[in-house]
Design a protein around this motif. Structure first.
Motif, PDB file in Angstrom:
ATOM      1  N   LYS A 245       0.834  -1.214  -0.090  1.00  0.00           N
ATOM      2  CA  LYS A 245      -0.004   0.114  -0.119  1.00  0.00           C
ATOM      3  C   LYS A 245       0.832   1.203   0.076  1.00  0.00           C
ATOM      4  O   LYS A 245       1.967   1.104   0.392  1.00  0.00           O
ATOM      5  CB  LYS A 245      -0.824   0.082   1.186  1.00  0.00           C
ATOM      6  N   ARG A 246       0.397   2.310  -0.588  1.00  0.00           N
ATOM      7  CA  ARG A 246       1.054   3.714  -0.523  1.00  0.00           C
ATOM      8  C   ARG A 246       1.086   4.371   0.930  1.00  0.00           C
ATOM      9  O   ARG A 246       0.428   5.336   1.223  1.00  0.00           O
ATOM     10  CB  ARG A 246       0.566   4.408  -1.768  1.00  0.00           C
ATOM     11  N   GLU A 247       1.482   3.696   1.970  1.00  0.00           N
ATOM     12  CA  GLU A 247       1.465   4.013   3.231  1.00  0.00           C
ATOM     13  C   GLU A 247       2.615   5.061   3.442  1.00  0.00           C
ATOM     14  O   GLU A 247       3.742   4.694   3.252  1.00  0.00           O
ATOM     15  CB  GLU A 247       1.475   3.033   4.144  1.00  0.00           C
ATOM     16  N   ILE A 248       2.290   6.177   4.300  1.00  0.00           N
ATOM     17  CA  ILE A 248       3.248   7.080   5.002  1.00  0.00           C
ATOM     18  C   ILE A 248       3.198   6.798   6.365  1.00  0.00           C
ATOM     19  O   ILE A 248       2.046   6.768   6.956  1.00  0.00           O
ATOM     20  CB  ILE A 248       3.450   8.622   4.332  1.00  0.00           C
TER      21      ILE A 248
ATOM     22  N   LEU B 103      -1.653   6.824   0.883  1.00  0.00           N
ATOM     23  CA  LEU B 103      -1.874   8.004   0.006  1.00  0.00           C
ATOM     24  C   LEU B 103      -2.867   7.464  -1.180  1.00  0.00           C
ATOM     25  O   LEU B 103      -2.373   6.346  -1.474  1.00  0.00           O
ATOM     26  CB  LEU B 103      -0.607   8.624  -0.483  1.00  0.00           C
ATOM     27  N   PRO B 104      -3.161   8.287  -1.977  1.00  0.00           N
ATOM     28  CA  PRO B 104      -3.987   7.835  -3.207  1.00  0.00           C
ATOM     29  C   PRO B 104      -3.171   7.425  -4.313  1.00  0.00           C
ATOM     30  O   PRO B 104      -1.965   7.927  -4.351  1.00  0.00           O
ATOM     31  CB  PRO B 104      -4.953   9.148  -3.739  1.00  0.00           C
ATOM     32  N   ALA B 105      -3.552   6.563  -5.228  1.00  0.00           N
ATOM     33  CA  ALA B 105      -2.854   6.272  -6.593  1.00  0.00           C
ATOM     34  C   ALA B 105      -2.853   7.421  -7.480  1.00  0.00           C
ATOM     35  O   ALA B 105      -3.182   8.411  -7.404  1.00  0.00           O
ATOM     36  CB  ALA B 105      -3.136   4.848  -7.015  1.00  0.00           C
ATOM     37  N   HIS B 106      -2.121   7.120  -8.645  1.00  0.00           N
ATOM     38  CA  HIS B 106      -2.137   8.106  -9.651  1.00  0.00           C
ATOM     39  C   HIS B 106      -3.456   8.318 -10.111  1.00  0.00           C
ATOM     40  O   HIS B 106      -4.502   7.613 -10.062  1.00  0.00           O
ATOM     41  CB  HIS B 106      -1.244   7.536 -10.799  1.00  0.00           C
TER      42      HIS B 106
END
Length: 643
Positions: free
Chosen positions: A559-562, A578-581
């Motif tokens: 996942k695009r985790e921060i 975070l959202p994807a492209h």
């Protein structure tokens, strides 16, 4: 006795997963959907440099025109357009977007996170900026380029003296670029305050990041003023609202207050990132911790505050009350003190370290020389009686360029050479780098130092020609020759970078032995920045790291985790996906462009654009199937799939 063997964990699987999760968008459509901070940051840098080249061509045309008396190379109307385009391009399309673009690229890497906050908003900000620049140049090439100066003073930019759409074009370009600047400022500030790696408390933030925090806060307070001024100007021109028409109760001086309340902080918005560049370069090339870290951070903040207290020194010739003028004279003298403190801190760093001289360091020395000259001339024109004599002469042109090129462009070129290995994975050619430096230093001083003398001899600004026998021709010709050297310097740098990008020596992760986190990853950085979010144990993150330095675990790889941390001490707070492209930032920028650009021709275009923008906003926030599924799982209304 057998040797103890410590097995290193194999992170190959995690790397593959992260590369897939954070992969850049592919293909033509993907180019319009990209939200990665490095890709968007590099687009800002490249686009701003293209505008820098266009502004340089416009400057060359002006220097050709002024190289001799009664020259006919440019007519008065075209000269006014070229003059306005040059100033507007350099101030609004090059300088600020370039500095903010470098912040978009570098700040997440320096603070140890994987992307900026609000990545879709980041992409939208770039497309709005690009649309504003394209709009300005399209209008110029069809004969509607602005011609009232990059400051567009009323009443010269008002409907009486500037009919047509020229001033409208300038005013609406301001809306585009300043909206973009506000967006980037919010992203950088939130990223720096809420996404720092654990352990990076406020007293461990890199100085470049501190400079971008100060700049971001300045942008948030300064940009609305010029957007208000340009919007009022459009209302005066298109709807006869008379904000600046004295005969109808308006006030032309009100415009100047709005503009310069932005305009002088703008100088420091451009200049302060250069201070961050210099601190980063000197730390790396002296091999020691920066002297006076707390003092430098404090003076950055003080400069940001004082930058809002000096705008009236641009207006000393407008007949303002003398008591007010004396206050702003004092503020203009005070603002040199914080920068002087930083200068002494840098000198102490050089003195106590082991300085290695390379191209980035040469540009730092050039900054010291040229900005000192610009600062001294600034003290001169901060005096009201002297300003009355020098206002609107070429002395002001010389001062402006010594401050902005000396304070920003020399530092910027040093930054280009410093971070080029990180961006490309290759080393630039040192010989060509030094040639670029000497051409720039000599060309700059040959171009702009004679303008001090021209100003003292009474040559006015913003004139397209002059009479023979005025004593101005020799110095004007010398300035034009220097401009050719500047152009040759920029060309040398581009050739150097183009050749080095293809065949330069392999740089490695940290060729300068620098101290900040971006140098802890490969060159160029991975798409995900960090395999594991680092933990910082000192001001100089790399130098202070232990051999077994801990890192953050528990972050998802698929996942695009921060990691979101606390503002003061950077303790972990929570994780955020975070959202994807997405294509919607580009679509929203198109509808915004339709509303803003169309409104100067027909008011209903703004309404149409606003409706379409609202629809695009719905698409922006409409959840994807994956987001709906994740929400259902979180609410325990759907069982997760098991492979």
């Amino acid at each position: 006795m057998s040797e103890l063997v410590i097995e290193q964990p194999d992170f190959a699987e995690q790397r593959v997963t992260l590369e897939k999760t954070w992969a850049p968008a592919r293909g033509l459509i993907g180019w319009f959907t990209e939200t990665g901070h490095k890709q968007i940051g590099m687009r800002y840098i490249v686009t701003a440099f293209v505008f820098f080249a266009l502004g340089g061509i416009e400057a060359a045309m002006m220097r050709i025109q002024l190289a001799k008396a009664e020259n006919t190379f440019l007519g008065p109307d075209l000269y006014n357009q070229i003059f306005t385009m040059h100033g507007s391009t350099m101030m609004f399309l090059f300088a600020v977007p370039m500095m903010l673009g470098l912040g978009v690229y570098l700040v997440p890497l320096m603070v140890g996170t994987r992307n900026v906050a609000f990545p879709k908003l980041n992409a939208y900000g770039y497309w709005v900026y690009l649309a504003g620049g394209v709009f300005l140049y399209v209008m110029f090439f069809i004969g509607a380029g602005p011609d009232a100066g990059w400051f567009a003073y009323v009443p010269l930019s008002g409907p009486t003296f500037d009919p047509g759409k020229r001033a409208d074009t300038w005013a609406q370009m301001i809306t585009f670029t300043e909206m973009s600047g506000l967006i980037v400022a919010v992203e950088i500030a939130v990223t720096a305050f809420k996404q720092r790696a654990p352990g990076m408390s406020l007293n461990r933030i890199p100085l470049f990041v501190w400079s971008m925090i100060v700049v971001s806060i300045m942008v948030i307070f300064a940009m609305p003023a010029v957007m208000l001024a340009s919007s009022y100007l459009i209302f005066d021109r298109t709807m006869a609202m008379h904000f600046f028409n004295p005969s109808e109760g308006g006030d032309a001086i009100f415009y100047q207050h709005l503009f310069w309340f932005f305009g002088h902080p703008e100088v420091y918005i451009i200049f302060i990132p250069g201070l961050g560049f210099i601190s980063s370069i000197l730390t790396a090339f002296t091999g020691r911790k920066i002297f006076g870290y707390t003092a430098i951070v404090s003076t950055l903040v003080i400069t940001g505050f004082l930058g809002f207290s000096v705008w009236v020194h641009h207006m000393f010739a407008t007949g303002l009350p003398q008591l007010g003028q004396s206050f702003f004279t004092a503020a203009s003298l005070m603002i040199v003190v914080p920068t002087a403190v930083q200068m002494f801190c840098w000198i102490a760093t050089i003195w106590s370290g082991r300085l290695r001289v390379a191209t980035p360091v040469l540009f730092v020395f050039a900054f010291f020389l040229t900005f000192t000259i610009g600062g001294m001339s600034g003290i001169m024109i901060g005096s009201v009686p002297l300003d009355w004599q020098l206002h609107d002469t070429y002395f002001i042109v010389a001062h402006l360029h010594y401050v902005l090129i000396g304070g920003a462009v020399f530092a910027l070129f040093g930054a280009f050479h410093f971070w080029f290995p990180k961006w490309t994975g290759r080393m630039y050619h040192e010989g060509l780098g030094k040639l670029c430096f000497w051409l720039m230093l000599i060309g700059f001083n040959v171009t702009f130092f004679p303008m001090h003398i021209l100003g003292l001899r009474g040559m006015p600004r913003r004139v397209y020609t002059y009479q023979p026998g005025m004593g101005w021709e020799s110095m004007s010709r010398l300035a034009s020759m220097g401009a050719a050297l500047i152009a040759l310097s920029v060309l040398t740098m581009l050739i150097n970078f183009a050749l080095s990008r293809r065949s330069g020596a392999i740089a490695g992760a940290n060729p300068w032995n620098a101290d900040t986190l971006e140098w802890s990853v490969s060159s160029p950085p991975p798409v995900y920045n960090f395999l594991h979010i680092p933990v910082v144990s000192g001001l100089n993150a790399i130098w202070d790291a232990a051999p077994d330095q801990p890192y953050v675990t528990g972050m998802a790889f698929d996942k695009r985790e921060i990691l979101v941390t606390k503002t003061l001490d950077a303790e972990p707070d929570h994780r955020e996906e975070l959202p994807a492209h997405s294509i919607w930032p580009f679509v929203l920028a198109l509808t915004t462009t339709l509303a803003l650009a169309g409104s100067i021709f027909y008011a209903w275009w703004f309404t149409v654009g606003a409706i379409l923008t609202g629809l695009a906003g719905i698409g922006w926030f409409w959840p994807t199937k994956e987001e709906v599924r994740e929400e259902l799982i979180r609410e325990r209304r759907l069982e997760p799939a098991h492979e």
